[in-house]
Design a protein around this motif. Structure first.
Motif, PDB file in Angstrom:
ATOM      1  N   MET A 235      29.557  41.937  25.605  1.00 25.83           N
ATOM      2  CA  MET A 235      28.307  41.907  26.331  1.00 25.83           C
ATOM      3  C   MET A 235      28.556  41.944  27.659  1.00 25.83           C
ATOM      4  SD  MET A 235      25.789  38.530  26.046  1.00 25.83           S
ATOM      5  CE  MET A 235      24.662  38.250  26.957  1.00 25.83           C
ATOM      6  N   ALA A 236      27.783  42.505  28.566  1.00 21.44           N
ATOM      7  CA  ALA A 236      27.985  42.541  30.170  1.00 21.44           C
ATOM      8  C   ALA A 236      27.658  41.167  30.832  1.00 21.44           C
ATOM      9  CB  ALA A 236      26.964  43.579  30.369  1.00 21.44           C
ATOM     10  N   GLU A 237      28.432  40.877  31.717  1.00 23.66           N
ATOM     11  CA  GLU A 237      28.333  39.827  32.596  1.00 23.66           C
ATOM     12  C   GLU A 237      28.161  40.167  34.057  1.00 23.66           C
ATOM     13  OE1 GLU A 237      30.933  35.519  32.910  1.00 23.66           O
ATOM     14  OE2 GLU A 237      31.931  37.436  32.740  1.00 23.66           O
ATOM     15  N   ARG A 238      27.076  39.453  34.552  1.00 23.43           N
ATOM     16  CA  ARG A 238      27.003  39.819  36.052  1.00 23.43           C
ATOM     17  C   ARG A 238      28.095  39.643  36.761  1.00 23.43           C
ATOM     18  NH1 ARG A 238      21.606  37.353  38.806  1.00 23.43           N
ATOM     19  NH2 ARG A 238      23.150  36.092  39.858  1.00 23.43           N
ATOM     20  N   LEU A 239      28.352  40.473  37.816  1.00 17.46           N
ATOM     21  CA  LEU A 239      29.512  40.405  38.501  1.00 17.46           C
ATOM     22  C   LEU A 239      29.995  38.853  39.069  1.00 17.46           C
ATOM     23  CD1 LEU A 239      32.298  41.480  39.883  1.00 17.46           C
ATOM     24  CD2 LEU A 239      30.885  42.421  41.705  1.00 17.46           C
ATOM     25  N   ASP A 240      28.702  38.523  39.756  1.00 13.19           N
ATOM     26  CA  ASP A 240      29.197  37.268  40.355  1.00 13.19           C
ATOM     27  C   ASP A 240      29.567  36.059  39.621  1.00 13.19           C
ATOM     28  OD1 ASP A 240      26.430  37.275  39.572  1.00 13.19           O
ATOM     29  OD2 ASP A 240      25.906  35.842  40.860  1.00 13.19           O
ATOM     30  N   ARG A 241      28.966  35.972  38.369  1.00 15.09           N
ATOM     31  CA  ARG A 241      29.368  35.254  37.393  1.00 15.09           C
ATOM     32  C   ARG A 241      30.819  35.408  36.803  1.00 15.09           C
ATOM     33  NH1 ARG A 241      23.384  35.931  34.766  1.00 15.09           N
ATOM     34  NH2 ARG A 241      22.189  34.711  36.190  1.00 15.09           N
ATOM     35  N   PHE A 242      31.205  36.721  36.577  1.00 17.30           N
ATOM     36  CA  PHE A 242      32.429  36.893  36.266  1.00 17.30           C
ATOM     37  C   PHE A 242      33.385  36.554  37.237  1.00 17.30           C
ATOM     38  CE2 PHE A 242      35.957  39.950  37.032  1.00 17.30           C
ATOM     39  CZ  PHE A 242      36.714  40.067  35.798  1.00 17.30           C
ATOM     40  N   MET A 243      33.211  36.827  38.609  1.00 17.59           N
ATOM     41  CA  MET A 243      34.042  36.362  39.745  1.00 17.59           C
ATOM     42  C   MET A 243      34.202  35.047  39.836  1.00 17.59           C
ATOM     43  SD  MET A 243      33.608  37.413  43.702  1.00 17.59           S
ATOM     44  CE  MET A 243      34.900  37.090  44.968  1.00 17.59           C
TER      45      MET A 243
ATOM     46  N   LEU B 294      35.841  22.105  58.541  1.00 19.18           N
ATOM     47  CA  LEU B 294      36.825  23.265  58.704  1.00 19.18           C
ATOM     48  C   LEU B 294      36.830  24.240  57.441  1.00 19.18           C
ATOM     49  CD1 LEU B 294      39.742  21.910  60.803  1.00 19.18           C
ATOM     50  CD2 LEU B 294      37.665  23.011  61.945  1.00 19.18           C
ATOM     51  N   GLY B 295      36.614  25.372  57.654  1.00 22.70           N
ATOM     52  CA  GLY B 295      36.874  26.286  56.407  1.00 22.70           C
ATOM     53  C   GLY B 295      37.588  27.413  56.650  1.00 22.70           C
ATOM     54  N   ASN B 296      38.809  27.578  56.262  1.00 25.62           N
ATOM     55  CA  ASN B 296      39.750  28.657  56.594  1.00 25.62           C
ATOM     56  C   ASN B 296      39.928  29.498  55.218  1.00 25.62           C
ATOM     57  OD1 ASN B 296      41.626  30.317  58.146  1.00 25.62           O
ATOM     58  ND2 ASN B 296      42.953  29.560  56.778  1.00 25.62           N
ATOM     59  N   GLU B 297      39.507  30.737  55.060  1.00 30.29           N
ATOM     60  CA  GLU B 297      39.619  31.509  54.021  1.00 30.29           C
ATOM     61  C   GLU B 297      38.873  30.830  52.795  1.00 30.29           C
ATOM     62  OE1 GLU B 297      42.531  34.230  53.269  1.00 30.29           O
ATOM     63  OE2 GLU B 297      43.804  33.840  55.413  1.00 30.29           O
ATOM     64  N   PHE B 298      38.029  30.364  53.121  1.00 21.81           N
ATOM     65  CA  PHE B 298      37.054  29.577  52.079  1.00 21.81           C
ATOM     66  C   PHE B 298      36.034  30.550  51.584  1.00 21.81           C
ATOM     67  CE2 PHE B 298      33.514  26.815  51.128  1.00 21.81           C
ATOM     68  CZ  PHE B 298      33.756  26.531  49.781  1.00 21.81           C
ATOM     69  N   LEU B 299      35.128  31.053  52.516  1.00 22.02           N
ATOM     70  CA  LEU B 299      33.818  31.710  52.092  1.00 22.02           C
ATOM     71  C   LEU B 299      34.306  32.992  51.233  1.00 22.02           C
ATOM     72  CD1 LEU B 299      32.100  31.327  55.360  1.00 22.02           C
ATOM     73  CD2 LEU B 299      31.599  30.089  53.168  1.00 22.02           C
ATOM     74  N   ASP B 300      35.357  33.670  51.767  1.00 19.75           N
ATOM     75  CA  ASP B 300      35.688  34.748  50.971  1.00 19.75           C
ATOM     76  C   ASP B 300      35.911  34.856  49.446  1.00 19.75           C
ATOM     77  OD1 ASP B 300      38.727  34.777  50.206  1.00 19.75           O
ATOM     78  OD2 ASP B 300      38.437  33.920  52.183  1.00 19.75           O
ATOM     79  N   ALA B 301      36.276  33.528  48.992  1.00 18.66           N
ATOM     80  CA  ALA B 301      36.591  33.334  47.528  1.00 18.66           C
ATOM     81  C   ALA B 301      35.144  33.160  46.759  1.00 18.66           C
ATOM     82  CB  ALA B 301      37.427  32.352  47.284  1.00 18.66           C
ATOM     83  N   LEU B 302      33.987  33.093  47.316  1.00 18.17           N
ATOM     84  CA  LEU B 302      32.978  32.587  46.671  1.00 18.17           C
ATOM     85  C   LEU B 302      32.324  33.925  46.228  1.00 18.17           C
ATOM     86  CD1 LEU B 302      31.187  30.025  49.337  1.00 18.17           C
ATOM     87  CD2 LEU B 302      32.674  29.755  47.129  1.00 18.17           C
ATOM     88  N   PRO B 303      31.555  33.975  44.977  1.00 21.32           N
ATOM     89  CA  PRO B 303      31.273  35.106  44.287  1.00 21.32           C
ATOM     90  C   PRO B 303      30.211  35.698  44.840  1.00 21.32           C
ATOM     91  CG  PRO B 303      30.605  32.977  43.190  1.00 21.32           C
ATOM     92  CD  PRO B 303      31.276  32.571  44.186  1.00 21.32           C
ATOM     93  N   ILE B 304      30.281  37.157  44.673  1.00 20.69           N
ATOM     94  CA  ILE B 304      29.341  37.939  45.177  1.00 20.69           C
ATOM     95  C   ILE B 304      28.592  38.731  44.162  1.00 20.69           C
ATOM     96  CG2 ILE B 304      30.375  38.378  47.185  1.00 20.69           C
ATOM     97  CD1 ILE B 304      31.391  41.068  46.216  1.00 20.69           C
ATOM     98  N   ARG B 305      27.483  39.452  44.517  1.00 19.11           N
ATOM     99  CA  ARG B 305      26.747  40.486  43.515  1.00 19.11           C
ATOM    100  C   ARG B 305      26.803  41.964  44.047  1.00 19.11           C
ATOM    101  NH1 ARG B 305      20.676  38.290  42.823  1.00 19.11           N
ATOM    102  NH2 ARG B 305      20.808  39.759  40.992  1.00 19.11           N
ATOM    103  N   GLN B 306      26.985  42.737  43.560  1.00 18.88           N
ATOM    104  CA  GLN B 306      27.114  44.165  43.964  1.00 18.88           C
ATOM    105  C   GLN B 306      25.987  45.060  43.213  1.00 18.88           C
ATOM    106  OE1 GLN B 306      31.152  45.880  43.161  1.00 18.88           O
ATOM    107  NE2 GLN B 306      31.826  44.838  45.008  1.00 18.88           N
TER     108      GLN B 306
END
Length: 331
Positions: A1-9, A133-145
Motif C-alpha cells: 500500500m502506498a504511503e504519502r512521502l511526508d508520512r513515510f518520512m 533556538l533551533g539548530n538543524e531542527f527544521l530540516d528533519a521535519l517531513p516534506i511532501r513532494q
C-alpha cells in the motif's frame, strides 16, 4: 500500500531517533555545528542575552531549544551566559523539545539540573516570554513532494521501497513544468506559524539555523545520512538513516509574518556568525589552548566559510514586532 512521502518520512525519522545509539559526532552519522566548535553555542548564548535585554529583561523567561541533540549547544550557551550575563542566566527557565528517550538521557547528562522540563512539542510549553533556538531542527521535519506531469501536479508516495505518483488532492498553486519537483514543508510551516503567533502575543524571539536556499523554488533535496555519508537511498531501510530536506526559508518567513510576527533574514550563516564574533571567540580559545589551536580555528572557519557551511546554511529569526533589529541581522 502506498504511503504519502511526508508520512513515510515522519515515521522513518521517529524510528531513527528512537534508537539507543546517538547519531551525533565523528563516531555517529553526522556532525552539527555545536560539535564542530564550542564558540557556536557560546555566541548564540550571547545573542540570547542581548535579545533578553531588548525584551525588557523579563524574569522568568523561557529558554527553549528545539532538537537539542546531545545538549552540547545549550551547555556552551549556558556557560557563556553565566560568565557574561549572569542576570540573564538567573532569569532563564530551560525547556527542551525532544522526543527521543536516548537523546533526553544524553541531554540530562550534559545539562543536569539546568533543565526545567522536556516536551514532545511546542504546544506544551508554559506561557510567557520566550527565547528559542533551533539548530538543524527544521530540516528533519517531513516534506511532501509534487512532480509535474502533463501540466498538472502529481504527488509522490512510497510503496515497496520506491516512489509512485498519485493525483494530488491539494497541489501547489503554481504552474507544473514537466518533471519539475516541488517540495512543501507543511510541518515546518505549521510549527513556525504557531510559534510566530505566540511570540507576537507573549513576547520573545526564535532563531533557526539550518540549510536551504533563501528563495523558494523547484528541486529535490530529500537525502539520507548515515556514517557521515550522503547519497544514500532515502527510501531504503527506513529508520536506519537520518532523513532531511532543505528548508524553504521564504515560505517560513511568509507564514510567520502572516501570523503577526516580525522576521529577520534569511541570512547566510557565515555572515551571521561573523557578526556575532564567532571568529574572535575562536581566536581567544585557540590562544588559551595552543596545542589545539589549529583544530579550533579550522572548525570555526568551517562554520563561516562559503565552501563550508557558511553559505548553504542560513539564519532566520522570528520575533515580537515590538523588538528592535536583532543582533546579527543589522543591514
Amino acid at each position: 500500500m502506498a504511503e504519502r512521502l511526508d508520512r513515510f518520512m515522519a515515521r522513518a525519522v521517529a524510528a531513527y531517533y528512537a534508537r539507543p545509539a546517538t547519531p551525533f559526532g565523528r563516531a555517529g552519522d553526522f556532525t552539527t555545528a555545536p560539535e564542530i566548535s564550542q564558540a557556536f553555542g557560546e555566541v548564540l548564548g550571547a545573542w540570547c542575552a542581548i535579545v533578553w535585554q531588548a525584551m525588557g529583561r523579563p524574569d522568568p523567561v523561557l529558554l527553549v531549544e528545539a532538537g537539542p541533540g546531545r545538549g552540547t549547544l545549550m551547555a556552551d550557551a549556558l556557560r557563556a551566559l553565566g560568565q557574561v550575563a549572569p542576570d540573564c542566566r538567573a532569569a532563564l527557565r530551560l525547556h527542551l523539545v525532544e522526543t527521543s528517550p536516548a537523546l533526553r538521557q544524553a541531554q540530562q547528562r550534559a545539562l543536569g539540573d539546568a533543565v526545567t522540563a522536556w516536551h514532545d512539542g511546542l504546544e506544551t510549553l508554559p506561557p510567557g516570554p520566550m527565547l528559542l533556538l533551533g539548530n538543524e531542527f527544521l530540516d528533519a521535519l517531513p516534506i511532501r513532494q509534487f512532480v509535474g506531469r502533463g501540466g498538472a501536479w502529481l504527488e509522490r508516495h512510497v510503496a515497496e521501497g520506491g516512489f509512485v505518483e498519485r493525483p494530488a488532492a491539494d497541489p501547489p498553486p503554481l504552474p507544473a513544468p514537466e518533471a519539475a519537483v516541488r517540495e512543501v514543508g507543511e510541518a515546518a510551516q505549521a510549527l513556525v506559524a504557531a510559534l510566530a503567533g505566540r511570540l507576537a502575543a507573549q513576547g520573545g524571539a526564535a532563531l533557526f539555523l539550518d540549510y536551504g536556499p533563501a528563495e523558494s523554488g523547484f528541486g529535490e533535496s530529500l537525502q539520507a545520512v548515515r556514517g557521515q555519508a550522503t547519497g544514500l537511498d532515502p527510501l531504503a531501510d527506513p529508520g536506519s538513516a537520518d532523513l532531511t530536506a532543505h528548508v524553504d526559508f521564504a515560505a517560513l518567513a511568509q507564514v510567520a509574518r502572516a501570523a503577526g510576527a516580525a522576521v529577520a533574514g534569511p541570512l547566510p550563516q557565515g555572515l551571521f556568525l561573523q557578526r556575532l564574533g564567532l571568529m574572535t571567540r575562536a581566536a581567544q580559545l585557540a590562544q588559551a589552548r595552543p596545542r589545539l589551536a589549529g583544530e579550533i580555528l579550522s572548525g570555526a572557519e568551517r562554520l563561516v566559510a562559503a565552501e563550508g557551511m557558511g553559505r548553504l546554511f542560513k539564519a532566520l529569526a522570528v520575533c515580537d514586532p515590538a523588538l528592535p533589529t536583532l543582533p546579527g541581522f543589522e543591514s
